[in-house]
Design a protein around this motif. Structure first.
Motif, PDB file in Angstrom:
ATOM      1  N   TRP A   1       1.057  -1.292   0.113  1.00 46.45           N
ATOM      2  CA  TRP A   1      -0.160   0.107   0.059  1.00 46.45           C
ATOM      3  C   TRP A   1       0.932   1.428  -0.013  1.00 46.45           C
ATOM      4  O   TRP A   1       1.995   1.443   0.562  1.00 46.45           O
TER       5      TRP A   1
ATOM      6  N   GLU B   1       1.886   4.540   1.431  1.00 45.45           N
ATOM      7  CA  GLU B   1       1.428   4.879   3.157  1.00 45.45           C
ATOM      8  C   GLU B   1       2.534   5.974   3.172  1.00 45.45           C
ATOM      9  O   GLU B   1       3.653   6.380   2.415  1.00 45.45           O
TER      10      GLU B   1
ATOM     11  N   VAL C   1      -3.767   5.277   5.550  1.00 45.62           N
ATOM     12  CA  VAL C   1      -3.155   5.965   6.770  1.00 45.62           C
ATOM     13  C   VAL C   1      -3.611   4.993   7.922  1.00 45.62           C
ATOM     14  O   VAL C   1      -4.534   4.355   8.001  1.00 45.62           O
TER      15      VAL C   1
ATOM     16  N   ALA D   1      -6.620   1.074  10.480  1.00 42.81           N
ATOM     17  CA  ALA D   1      -6.351   1.801   9.191  1.00 42.81           C
ATOM     18  C   ALA D   1      -7.645   2.297   8.377  1.00 42.81           C
ATOM     19  O   ALA D   1      -8.551   1.870   8.512  1.00 42.81           O
TER      20      ALA D   1
END
Length: 234
Positions: free
Chosen positions: A59, A61, A99, A229
């Protein structure tokens, strides 16, 4: 495992702490690399989420710093290095972004051709992280979801928090109530107001309070803890 919301053009998922392999204070589905949890366990937890969502295991991030920096990217290759920022907006098809939080606001932002995430505690909110993230969408209509976060029932703050918000948004409504020598600040209501002020359509529901709801990690409740998240993909 997941608290899902129906998007228009991208996927949005807010995770809980259930279903993972972490133990001790991180018990459950800890997804935060910034914790002292075993890195292999965190990677395994992330793989579990990726499989459940049908998205890649890697991902986009950020190294979150409770600030107001926004990173904008055009390709998956640009996401290979972490940078110090608290919002990420992408135009790269097929790239999930995330996040991580344990009381602060995780925010999902989606337009027809772009998507992003923002991490908004009181410092980031007062510094304009949401305004800057929305501006990165170049005037496109944006829809937002505010995820599980600490509610005003347990978010006691000092006067410096209110002063910082007032300095950035003079004339705003008062999103706080006196509580002895402190104040109870409604971070979620303040974020909704900021987003709508930017022209964003905000899903009008009340997210769970991370302090009250044991399905989520809470730094204020537990101290050393994991991270849930928001993951957004297109």
């Amino acid at each position: 495992m997941l608290f899902l919301v129906p998007p228009r053009t991208a996927g949005v998922a807010f995770t809980t702490r259930s279903g993972g392999s972490s133990v001790g204070p991180y018990a459950g589905l800890n997804l935060g690399n910034s914790t002292k949890d075993d890195p292999d366990t965190v990677r395994a937890n992330r793989r579990r989420v990726a499989r459940a969502l049908g998205v890649p295991e890697v991902w986009g991030e950020l190294r979150q710093v409770h600030g107001s920096e926004v990173r904008e990217v055009e390709s998956a290759q640009e996401l290979e290095t972490l940078c110090r920022a608290d919002a990420l907006v992408v135009r790269a098809p097929g790239v999930p972004v995330a996040v991580f939080a344990a009381d602060c606001l995780p925010v999902a932002l989606v337009s027809d051709r772009m998507w992003g995430v923002a991490h908004a505690g009181w410092r980031g909110l007062s510094s304009g992280i949401l305004d800057r993230a929305v501006r990165a969408f170049d005037g496109q209509p944006v829809q937002a979801w505010i995820g599980p976060s600490i509610g005003p029932c347990h978010y006691q703050v000092g006067p410096e928090v209110v002063e910082a918000f007032r300095a950035s948004y003079p004339g705003s409504p008062e999103f706080w109530q006196p509580d002895g020598d402190l104040l109870r600040f409604d971070l979620r209501a303040a974020a909704r107001w900021v987003l709508r002020r930017c022209g964003v359509t905000v899903e009008d529901y009340d997210p769970p309070c991370t302090f009250c709801d044991a399905r989520f990690y809470s730094y204020r409740r537990d101290g050393e803890t994991g991270r849930h998240a928001v993951v957004v993909w297109g």
